[in-house]
Design an enzyme around this catalytic site. Structure first.
Site, PDB file in Angstrom:
ATOM      1  N   GLY A 188       0.820  -1.220   0.000  1.00  0.00           N
ATOM      2  CA  GLY A 188       0.000   0.000   0.000  1.00  0.00           C
ATOM      3  C   GLY A 188       0.842   1.253   0.000  1.00  0.00           C
ATOM      4  O   GLY A 188       0.458   2.280   0.579  1.00  0.00           O
TER       5      GLY A 188
ATOM      6  N   LEU B  27       1.463   3.504  -2.151  1.00  0.00           N
ATOM      7  CA  LEU B  27       0.978   4.707  -2.833  1.00  0.00           C
ATOM      8  C   LEU B  27      -0.133   5.400  -2.059  1.00  0.00           C
ATOM      9  O   LEU B  27      -0.641   6.431  -2.493  1.00  0.00           O
ATOM     10  CB  LEU B  27       0.477   4.349  -4.243  1.00  0.00           C
ATOM     11  CG  LEU B  27       1.545   3.864  -5.223  1.00  0.00           C
ATOM     12  CD1 LEU B  27       0.916   3.477  -6.547  1.00  0.00           C
ATOM     13  CD2 LEU B  27       2.618   4.917  -5.436  1.00  0.00           C
ATOM     14  N   GLY B  28      -0.506   4.853  -0.921  1.00  0.00           N
ATOM     15  CA  GLY B  28      -1.549   5.455  -0.108  1.00  0.00           C
ATOM     16  C   GLY B  28      -1.044   6.601   0.737  1.00  0.00           C
ATOM     17  O   GLY B  28       0.119   7.016   0.653  1.00  0.00           O
ATOM     18  N   GLN B  29      -1.919   7.103   1.601  1.00  0.00           N
ATOM     19  CA  GLN B  29      -1.610   8.300   2.380  1.00  0.00           C
ATOM     20  C   GLN B  29      -0.408   8.087   3.303  1.00  0.00           C
ATOM     21  O   GLN B  29       0.494   8.920   3.339  1.00  0.00           O
ATOM     22  CB  GLN B  29      -2.841   8.705   3.202  1.00  0.00           C
ATOM     23  CG  GLN B  29      -2.688  10.040   3.912  1.00  0.00           C
ATOM     24  CD  GLN B  29      -3.865  10.348   4.818  1.00  0.00           C
ATOM     25  OE1 GLN B  29      -4.355   9.482   5.533  1.00  0.00           O
ATOM     26  NE2 GLN B  29      -4.314  11.586   4.799  1.00  0.00           N
TER      27      GLN B  29
ATOM     28  N   ASP C  22       2.410  -1.732  -4.409  1.00  0.00           N
ATOM     29  CA  ASP C  22       1.000  -1.330  -4.372  1.00  0.00           C
ATOM     30  C   ASP C  22       0.263  -2.144  -5.421  1.00  0.00           C
ATOM     31  O   ASP C  22       0.876  -2.670  -6.373  1.00  0.00           O
ATOM     32  CB  ASP C  22       0.854   0.167  -4.655  1.00  0.00           C
ATOM     33  CG  ASP C  22      -0.450   0.731  -4.099  1.00  0.00           C
ATOM     34  OD1 ASP C  22      -0.418   1.344  -3.012  1.00  0.00           O
ATOM     35  OD2 ASP C  22      -1.500   0.526  -4.737  1.00  0.00           O
TER      36      ASP C  22
ATOM     37  N   ARG D 207      -1.626  -0.842  -7.495  1.00  0.00           N
ATOM     38  CA  ARG D 207      -1.605   0.018  -8.678  1.00  0.00           C
ATOM     39  C   ARG D 207      -0.178   0.176  -9.198  1.00  0.00           C
ATOM     40  O   ARG D 207       0.775   0.096  -8.444  1.00  0.00           O
ATOM     41  CB  ARG D 207      -2.136   1.408  -8.340  1.00  0.00           C
ATOM     42  CG  ARG D 207      -3.564   1.457  -7.837  1.00  0.00           C
ATOM     43  CD  ARG D 207      -3.906   2.860  -7.369  1.00  0.00           C
ATOM     44  NE  ARG D 207      -3.263   3.190  -6.110  1.00  0.00           N
ATOM     45  CZ  ARG D 207      -3.084   4.423  -5.662  1.00  0.00           C
ATOM     46  NH1 ARG D 207      -3.457   5.454  -6.399  1.00  0.00           N
ATOM     47  NH2 ARG D 207      -2.522   4.637  -4.480  1.00  0.00           N
TER      48      ARG D 207
ATOM     49  N   TYR E  10     -15.168  -1.568   8.230  1.00  0.00           N
ATOM     50  CA  TYR E  10     -13.750  -1.246   8.367  1.00  0.00           C
ATOM     51  C   TYR E  10     -13.299  -1.472   9.805  1.00  0.00           C
ATOM     52  O   TYR E  10     -12.261  -2.086  10.072  1.00  0.00           O
ATOM     53  CB  TYR E  10     -13.509   0.206   7.946  1.00  0.00           C
ATOM     54  CG  TYR E  10     -12.090   0.691   8.116  1.00  0.00           C
ATOM     55  CD1 TYR E  10     -11.043   0.129   7.396  1.00  0.00           C
ATOM     56  CD2 TYR E  10     -11.795   1.744   8.989  1.00  0.00           C
ATOM     57  CE1 TYR E  10      -9.749   0.580   7.543  1.00  0.00           C
ATOM     58  CE2 TYR E  10     -10.504   2.200   9.139  1.00  0.00           C
ATOM     59  CZ  TYR E  10      -9.480   1.616   8.411  1.00  0.00           C
ATOM     60  OH  TYR E  10      -8.193   2.073   8.563  1.00  0.00           O
TER      61      TYR E  10
ATOM     62  N   LYS F 170     -10.583  -4.110  11.483  1.00  0.00           N
ATOM     63  CA  LYS F 170      -9.465  -3.645  12.295  1.00  0.00           C
ATOM     64  C   LYS F 170      -9.400  -4.377  13.638  1.00  0.00           C
ATOM     65  O   LYS F 170      -8.314  -4.746  14.101  1.00  0.00           O
ATOM     66  CB  LYS F 170      -9.536  -2.130  12.504  1.00  0.00           C
ATOM     67  CG  LYS F 170      -9.123  -1.331  11.271  1.00  0.00           C
ATOM     68  CD  LYS F 170      -7.731  -1.729  10.825  1.00  0.00           C
ATOM     69  CE  LYS F 170      -7.273  -1.038   9.563  1.00  0.00           C
ATOM     70  NZ  LYS F 170      -5.940  -1.500   9.111  1.00  0.00           N
TER      71      LYS F 170
END
Length: 325
Positions: free
Chosen positions: A13, A15-17, A39, A41, A147, A151
């Site tokens: 992940g 490319l995420g925040q 990622d 993507r 979500y 978690k």
């Protein structure tokens, strides 16, 4: 005698925040070639040219994950790939597959290859029956969002792998994160990122949360530092190891708008409440008790609301000036 290769770091992940800022921080600390960004993507054409290795990787594909771990001799894995709160409600099957099956694959591959693992949790792991103020480290959770369910299940699964297999897996319950590097990614707290973009671009913002919705927040530099500090902490001091509460400040959309107006006096905020995201936010804590993180590995935030706002506006303005936005 064969010399063992230095072990490397894999970030899913990326490319995420969080990944957009964690990868450069890891590269600075450990060297560009030792940090493998990945990622689902491909690298976006509008991003700056990447430095260091990058792999297209879907964490729900265990054989591909194992291939990358083996190829780069990975010793530490930061598993950031996830479907966030609002998107999870819209695409529950995808969210379960990514958030749960992906995590299970990561833990299994880490167990097979002896990797250390960082897995973020979230304030979404708490629910309507959780104490809202100074939410304890150990408390009733029972979230109302998918979500949040993933978690909590992820926290328990990580604890199981630590107890059953001795896997060194650690994590933080991130509050809402505010960053100038990556655009918002579908989270309920993303109003606190969008508001800065629109304040500078349009001079106004329409919030999808109500004006008095108080949530714990954190500036991304603090979140990245907390992540690195936890992974470097002496394991003998870590009684919890996984899913530490970490806090910096709490604010409402109205309070954040008022802080922005100290720098941009003509900024205006409007409200058009999204009932789905508002319901999620209403189930989350107002403030967090992070005494466990402070006692067990010395956590202390550097940015409060005022310092974050000033730096966020300065960083975004400088970035857009360079890009000609």
């Amino acid at each position: 005698m064969e010399v063992k290769r230095a072990q490397n770091i894999l970030v899913t992940g990326a490319l995420g925040q969080v990944g957009s800022e964690l990868v450069p921080a890891l590269q600075e600390r450990f060297g560009i070639e030792r940090v493998v960004a990945s990622d689902v993507r491909s690298w976006p054409p509008d991003r700056p040219i990447r430095e260091g290795p990058f792999e297209v990787l879907d964490c729900t594909d265990r054989s591909r994950l194992e291939e990358v771990v083996e190829k780069y001799n990975v010793g530490t894995l930061y598993h950031l790939a996830a479907i966030l709160s609002a998107k999870a409600e819209a695409q529950p099957e995808l969210a379960w597959r990514v958030n749960m099956e992906g995590l299970y694959n990561v833990l299994e591959v880490a167990r097979a290859y002896g990797c250390r693992v960082f897995v973020p949790s979230s304030i979404a792991a708490f629910g309507p029956s959780t104490p809202k103020d100074l939410t304890p480290q150990d408390t009733l959770q029972r979230p109302g969002s998918l979500y949040g369910v993933t978690k909590v299940a992820g926290e328990l699964l990580c604890d199981y792998y630590a107890l059953r297999f001795g896997l060194d897996v650690r994590g933080l319950r991130y509050p809402g994160l505010i960053s100038y590097t990556a655009p918002p990614g579908g989270g309920t707290t993303d109003y606190a990122v969008e508001i800065f973009w629109e304040a500078l671009r349009q001079g106004s913002y329409t919030s999808f949360l109500g004006p008095d919705t108080r949530l714990p927040m954190m500036y991304m530099p603090d979140a990245i530092r907390a992540t690195l500090e936890l992974m470097e902490a002496d394991p003998a001091r870590l009684r919890h190891r996984n899913a530490f509460n970490v806090a910096a400040f709490s604010c409402t959309p109205a309070e954040l708008a008022a802080e922005i107006r100290k720098h941009l006096p003509h900024f205006k905020i409007h409200y058009q409440i999204d009932p789905v995201r508002q319901a999620i936010a209403d189930s989350w804590p107002h403030t967090l008790d992070d005494s466990a993180a402070r006692e067990e590995w010395g956590w202390k935030p550097a940015f409060d609301l005022a310092a974050m706002t000033a730096d966020m506006l300065a960083q975004l303005s400088a970035r857009w000036a360079v890009q000609g936005v």
